[in-house]
Design a protein around this motif. Structure first.
Motif, PDB file in Angstrom:
ATOM      1  N   VAL A  83       0.890  -1.191  -0.056  1.00  0.00           N
ATOM      2  CA  VAL A  83       0.108  -0.053  -0.018  1.00  0.00           C
ATOM      3  C   VAL A  83       0.847   1.121   0.000  1.00  0.00           C
ATOM      4  O   VAL A  83       1.757   1.441   0.798  1.00  0.00           O
ATOM      5  CB  VAL A  83      -0.899  -0.085   1.192  1.00  0.00           C
ATOM      6  CG1 VAL A  83      -1.767   1.240   1.136  1.00  0.00           C
ATOM      7  CG2 VAL A  83      -1.924  -1.339   1.361  1.00  0.00           C
ATOM      8  N   ILE A  84       0.647   2.104  -0.860  1.00  0.00           N
ATOM      9  CA  ILE A  84       1.283   3.336  -1.072  1.00  0.00           C
ATOM     10  C   ILE A  84       0.368   4.577  -0.733  1.00  0.00           C
ATOM     11  O   ILE A  84      -0.791   4.534  -1.438  1.00  0.00           O
ATOM     12  CB  ILE A  84       1.888   3.464  -2.329  1.00  0.00           C
ATOM     13  CG1 ILE A  84       2.880   2.278  -2.675  1.00  0.00           C
ATOM     14  CG2 ILE A  84       2.834   4.952  -2.350  1.00  0.00           C
ATOM     15  CD1 ILE A  84       3.735   2.391  -4.131  1.00  0.00           C
ATOM     16  N   ASN A  85       0.862   5.437   0.021  1.00  0.00           N
ATOM     17  CA  ASN A  85       0.056   6.658   0.265  1.00  0.00           C
ATOM     18  C   ASN A  85       0.636   8.128  -0.460  1.00  0.00           C
ATOM     19  O   ASN A  85       1.936   8.277  -0.227  1.00  0.00           O
ATOM     20  CB  ASN A  85      -0.080   7.128   1.571  1.00  0.00           C
ATOM     21  CG  ASN A  85      -0.902   8.107   2.237  1.00  0.00           C
ATOM     22  OD1 ASN A  85      -1.396   8.982   1.242  1.00  0.00           O
ATOM     23  ND2 ASN A  85      -1.675   7.977   3.209  1.00  0.00           N
ATOM     24  N   ARG A  86       0.180   8.339  -1.445  1.00  0.00           N
ATOM     25  CA  ARG A  86       0.429   9.586  -2.236  1.00  0.00           C
ATOM     26  C   ARG A  86      -0.324  10.731  -1.893  1.00  0.00           C
ATOM     27  O   ARG A  86      -1.170  11.307  -2.799  1.00  0.00           O
ATOM     28  CB  ARG A  86       0.534   9.184  -3.740  1.00  0.00           C
ATOM     29  CG  ARG A  86       1.482   8.058  -4.160  1.00  0.00           C
ATOM     30  CD  ARG A  86       1.303   7.975  -5.653  1.00  0.00           C
ATOM     31  NE  ARG A  86       2.140   6.873  -6.068  1.00  0.00           N
ATOM     32  CZ  ARG A  86       3.381   6.511  -6.348  1.00  0.00           C
ATOM     33  NH1 ARG A  86       4.003   7.627  -6.068  1.00  0.00           N
ATOM     34  NH2 ARG A  86       3.980   5.641  -6.868  1.00  0.00           N
ATOM     35  N   GLY A  87      -0.272  11.323  -0.757  1.00  0.00           N
ATOM     36  CA  GLY A  87      -0.879  12.262  -0.257  1.00  0.00           C
ATOM     37  C   GLY A  87      -2.282  11.880   0.055  1.00  0.00           C
ATOM     38  O   GLY A  87      -2.513  11.133   0.881  1.00  0.00           O
ATOM     39  N   ASN A  88      -3.207  12.318  -0.746  1.00  0.00           N
ATOM     40  CA  ASN A  88      -4.472  12.099  -0.872  1.00  0.00           C
ATOM     41  C   ASN A  88      -5.058  10.738  -1.503  1.00  0.00           C
ATOM     42  O   ASN A  88      -6.083  10.453  -1.621  1.00  0.00           O
ATOM     43  CB  ASN A  88      -5.538  13.121  -1.081  1.00  0.00           C
ATOM     44  CG  ASN A  88      -6.903  12.909  -0.598  1.00  0.00           C
ATOM     45  OD1 ASN A  88      -7.034  12.618   0.519  1.00  0.00           O
ATOM     46  ND2 ASN A  88      -7.917  13.702  -1.478  1.00  0.00           N
ATOM     47  N   ILE A  89      -4.210  10.262  -2.246  1.00  0.00           N
ATOM     48  CA  ILE A  89      -4.420   8.907  -3.334  1.00  0.00           C
ATOM     49  C   ILE A  89      -3.669   7.723  -2.514  1.00  0.00           C
ATOM     50  O   ILE A  89      -2.464   7.927  -2.004  1.00  0.00           O
ATOM     51  CB  ILE A  89      -3.486   9.178  -4.500  1.00  0.00           C
ATOM     52  CG1 ILE A  89      -4.375  10.651  -5.136  1.00  0.00           C
ATOM     53  CG2 ILE A  89      -4.037   7.896  -5.395  1.00  0.00           C
ATOM     54  CD1 ILE A  89      -5.640  10.257  -5.442  1.00  0.00           C
ATOM     55  N   ILE A  90      -4.400   6.848  -2.231  1.00  0.00           N
ATOM     56  CA  ILE A  90      -4.013   5.615  -1.822  1.00  0.00           C
ATOM     57  C   ILE A  90      -4.024   4.444  -2.759  1.00  0.00           C
ATOM     58  O   ILE A  90      -4.991   4.461  -3.515  1.00  0.00           O
ATOM     59  CB  ILE A  90      -4.869   5.159  -0.649  1.00  0.00           C
ATOM     60  CG1 ILE A  90      -4.818   5.931   0.585  1.00  0.00           C
ATOM     61  CG2 ILE A  90      -4.534   3.433  -0.099  1.00  0.00           C
ATOM     62  CD1 ILE A  90      -5.803   5.588   1.741  1.00  0.00           C
ATOM     63  N   GLU A  91      -2.610   3.832  -3.034  1.00  0.00           N
ATOM     64  CA  GLU A  91      -2.590   2.826  -3.942  1.00  0.00           C
ATOM     65  C   GLU A  91      -2.328   1.591  -3.720  1.00  0.00           C
ATOM     66  O   GLU A  91      -1.680   1.150  -2.585  1.00  0.00           O
ATOM     67  CB  GLU A  91      -1.515   3.251  -4.991  1.00  0.00           C
ATOM     68  CG  GLU A  91      -1.566   4.501  -5.760  1.00  0.00           C
ATOM     69  CD  GLU A  91      -0.351   5.052  -6.486  1.00  0.00           C
ATOM     70  OE1 GLU A  91      -0.356   6.003  -7.373  1.00  0.00           O
ATOM     71  OE2 GLU A  91       0.722   4.358  -6.513  1.00  0.00           O
ATOM     72  N   LEU A  92      -3.043   0.394  -4.214  1.00  0.00           N
ATOM     73  CA  LEU A  92      -2.481  -0.842  -3.853  1.00  0.00           C
ATOM     74  C   LEU A  92      -1.676  -1.460  -4.894  1.00  0.00           C
ATOM     75  O   LEU A  92      -2.196  -1.588  -6.217  1.00  0.00           O
ATOM     76  CB  LEU A  92      -3.832  -1.655  -3.319  1.00  0.00           C
ATOM     77  CG  LEU A  92      -3.832  -3.136  -2.808  1.00  0.00           C
ATOM     78  CD1 LEU A  92      -3.232  -3.262  -1.525  1.00  0.00           C
ATOM     79  CD2 LEU A  92      -5.150  -3.675  -3.081  1.00  0.00           C
ATOM     80  N   TRP A  93      -0.601  -2.142  -4.493  1.00  0.00           N
ATOM     81  CA  TRP A  93       0.197  -2.503  -5.386  1.00  0.00           C
ATOM     82  C   TRP A  93       0.367  -4.435  -5.360  1.00  0.00           C
ATOM     83  O   TRP A  93       0.415  -4.672  -4.052  1.00  0.00           O
ATOM     84  CB  TRP A  93       1.578  -2.164  -5.327  1.00  0.00           C
ATOM     85  CG  TRP A  93       1.595  -0.726  -5.900  1.00  0.00           C
ATOM     86  CD1 TRP A  93       0.979   0.366  -5.416  1.00  0.00           C
ATOM     87  CD2 TRP A  93       2.491  -0.297  -7.384  1.00  0.00           C
ATOM     88  NE1 TRP A  93       1.479   1.565  -6.281  1.00  0.00           N
ATOM     89  CE2 TRP A  93       2.161   1.160  -7.221  1.00  0.00           C
ATOM     90  CE3 TRP A  93       3.392  -1.073  -8.076  1.00  0.00           C
ATOM     91  CZ2 TRP A  93       2.662   1.801  -8.360  1.00  0.00           C
ATOM     92  CZ3 TRP A  93       3.855  -0.306  -8.986  1.00  0.00           C
ATOM     93  CH2 TRP A  93       3.627   1.219  -9.126  1.00  0.00           C
ATOM     94  N   ASP A  94       0.745  -5.029  -6.329  1.00  0.00           N
ATOM     95  CA  ASP A  94       0.887  -6.366  -6.087  1.00  0.00           C
ATOM     96  C   ASP A  94       2.466  -6.483  -5.733  1.00  0.00           C
ATOM     97  O   ASP A  94       3.415  -5.930  -6.622  1.00  0.00           O
ATOM     98  CB  ASP A  94       0.619  -7.213  -7.332  1.00  0.00           C
ATOM     99  CG  ASP A  94       0.900  -8.613  -7.334  1.00  0.00           C
ATOM    100  OD1 ASP A  94       2.127  -8.925  -6.819  1.00  0.00           O
ATOM    101  OD2 ASP A  94      -0.019  -9.440  -7.661  1.00  0.00           O
ATOM    102  N   ALA A  95       2.900  -7.057  -4.700  1.00  0.00           N
ATOM    103  CA  ALA A  95       4.153  -6.878  -4.281  1.00  0.00           C
ATOM    104  C   ALA A  95       5.084  -8.095  -5.083  1.00  0.00           C
ATOM    105  O   ALA A  95       6.359  -7.841  -5.102  1.00  0.00           O
ATOM    106  CB  ALA A  95       4.415  -7.380  -2.793  1.00  0.00           C
ATOM    107  N   THR A  96       4.622  -9.119  -5.719  1.00  0.00           N
ATOM    108  CA  THR A  96       4.986 -10.046  -6.653  1.00  0.00           C
ATOM    109  C   THR A  96       5.446  -9.233  -7.900  1.00  0.00           C
ATOM    110  O   THR A  96       6.519  -9.619  -8.200  1.00  0.00           O
ATOM    111  CB  THR A  96       4.260 -11.267  -6.777  1.00  0.00           C
ATOM    112  OG1 THR A  96       4.073 -11.768  -5.346  1.00  0.00           O
ATOM    113  CG2 THR A  96       4.874 -12.334  -7.719  1.00  0.00           C
ATOM    114  N   THR A  97       4.411  -8.923  -8.682  1.00  0.00           N
ATOM    115  CA  THR A  97       4.606  -8.366  -9.958  1.00  0.00           C
ATOM    116  C   THR A  97       4.834  -6.843 -10.012  1.00  0.00           C
ATOM    117  O   THR A  97       5.395  -6.366 -11.030  1.00  0.00           O
ATOM    118  CB  THR A  97       3.218  -8.427 -10.690  1.00  0.00           C
ATOM    119  OG1 THR A  97       2.365  -7.777 -10.256  1.00  0.00           O
ATOM    120  CG2 THR A  97       2.884 -10.043 -10.747  1.00  0.00           C
TER     121      THR A  97
END
Length: 223
Positions: free
Chosen positions: A1-15
């Motif tokens: 999970v990455i927090n870019r200010g007011n945007i929260i992103e969910l990433w696949d840790a494998t790919t």
């Protein structure tokens, strides 16, 4: 999970590829690797904000659950992510809430913020301290009593009475039958009977903090 200010992103840790993103808040806390609690910070830590719970086990789920409108002070959970405990403030009044995340229901609410929240090994009970006032040497507290709570019902099982000056830690034994309270003295409580069964005088201002625990038990609860 990455927090870019007011945007929260969910990433696949494998790919190492993004799965989804949405506008939410600039403060967040992962719970048990499955849930994400997030909210928007305000000008003051006491200013209420909408606080949301998002199940990130399903990246396609973009319908978070609204926990309420308040100012979070602390967020913690058990190892399995079944229960969440939030220290919060509403209208300047601190309280602590326990949530069952499997049913998305609040099972308990208690006045004040609670330090030294500890889960029993079987994740069925917690203990926490009721603060009277802070001790001069942080992170030690003066505690009026220790509360033992049933996690399924939120009901108090026992109130371990006594003044715990300079409390340093609270710790369950491996089998959950004992609770050790470390402060000026070390006290051992029987969780089934809600009674103090032993006290060790340290003859010191407080128990020294180790990197992990001020008090602990051996795996077989004999030491």
């Amino acid at each position: 999970v990455i927090n870019r200010g007011n945007i929260i992103e969910l990433w696949d840790a494998t790919t190492l590829s993004p799965l989804t993103s949405f506008e939410g808040g600039d403060r967040m806390q992962l719970i048990g690797g499955r849930y994400l609690v997030y909210w928007q910070s305000q000008d003051s830590s006491r200013t209420p904000s909408d606080v949301w719970l998002w199940d990130i086990s399903d990246p396609q789920n973009t319908d978070p659950f609204l926990l309420g409108t308040f100012s979070p002070q602390s967020v913690t959970s058990d190892d399995n992510g079944d229960y969440m405990i939030i220290g919060l403030s509403t209208d300047g009044s601190p309280q602590t809430q326990i949530w069952n995340l499997n049913t998305m229901t609040q099972i308990g609410s208690y006045d004040g913020l609670k330090p030294f929240i500890r889960f029993s090994p079987d994740q069925t009970q917690i203990v926490f301290g009721n603060i009277r006032n802070t001790y001069s040497a942080t992170p030690f507290f003066n505690i009026t009593d220790i509360e033992l709570i049933n996690l399924e019902t939120g009901q108090s099982l026992a109130n371990l009475q006594g003044t715990y000056n300079a409390l340093a830690d609270v710790y369950f034994s491996t089998d959950g039958s004992r609770v050790a309270v470390g402060g000026n003295n070390v006290r051992i409580w029987d969780t089934a009977r809600g009674r103090q069964i032993f006290e060790i005088s340290t003859h010191a201002e407080k128990v020294s903090l180790t990197p992990n625990r001020a008090v602990t038990f051996s795996p077989e609860t004999t030491l």
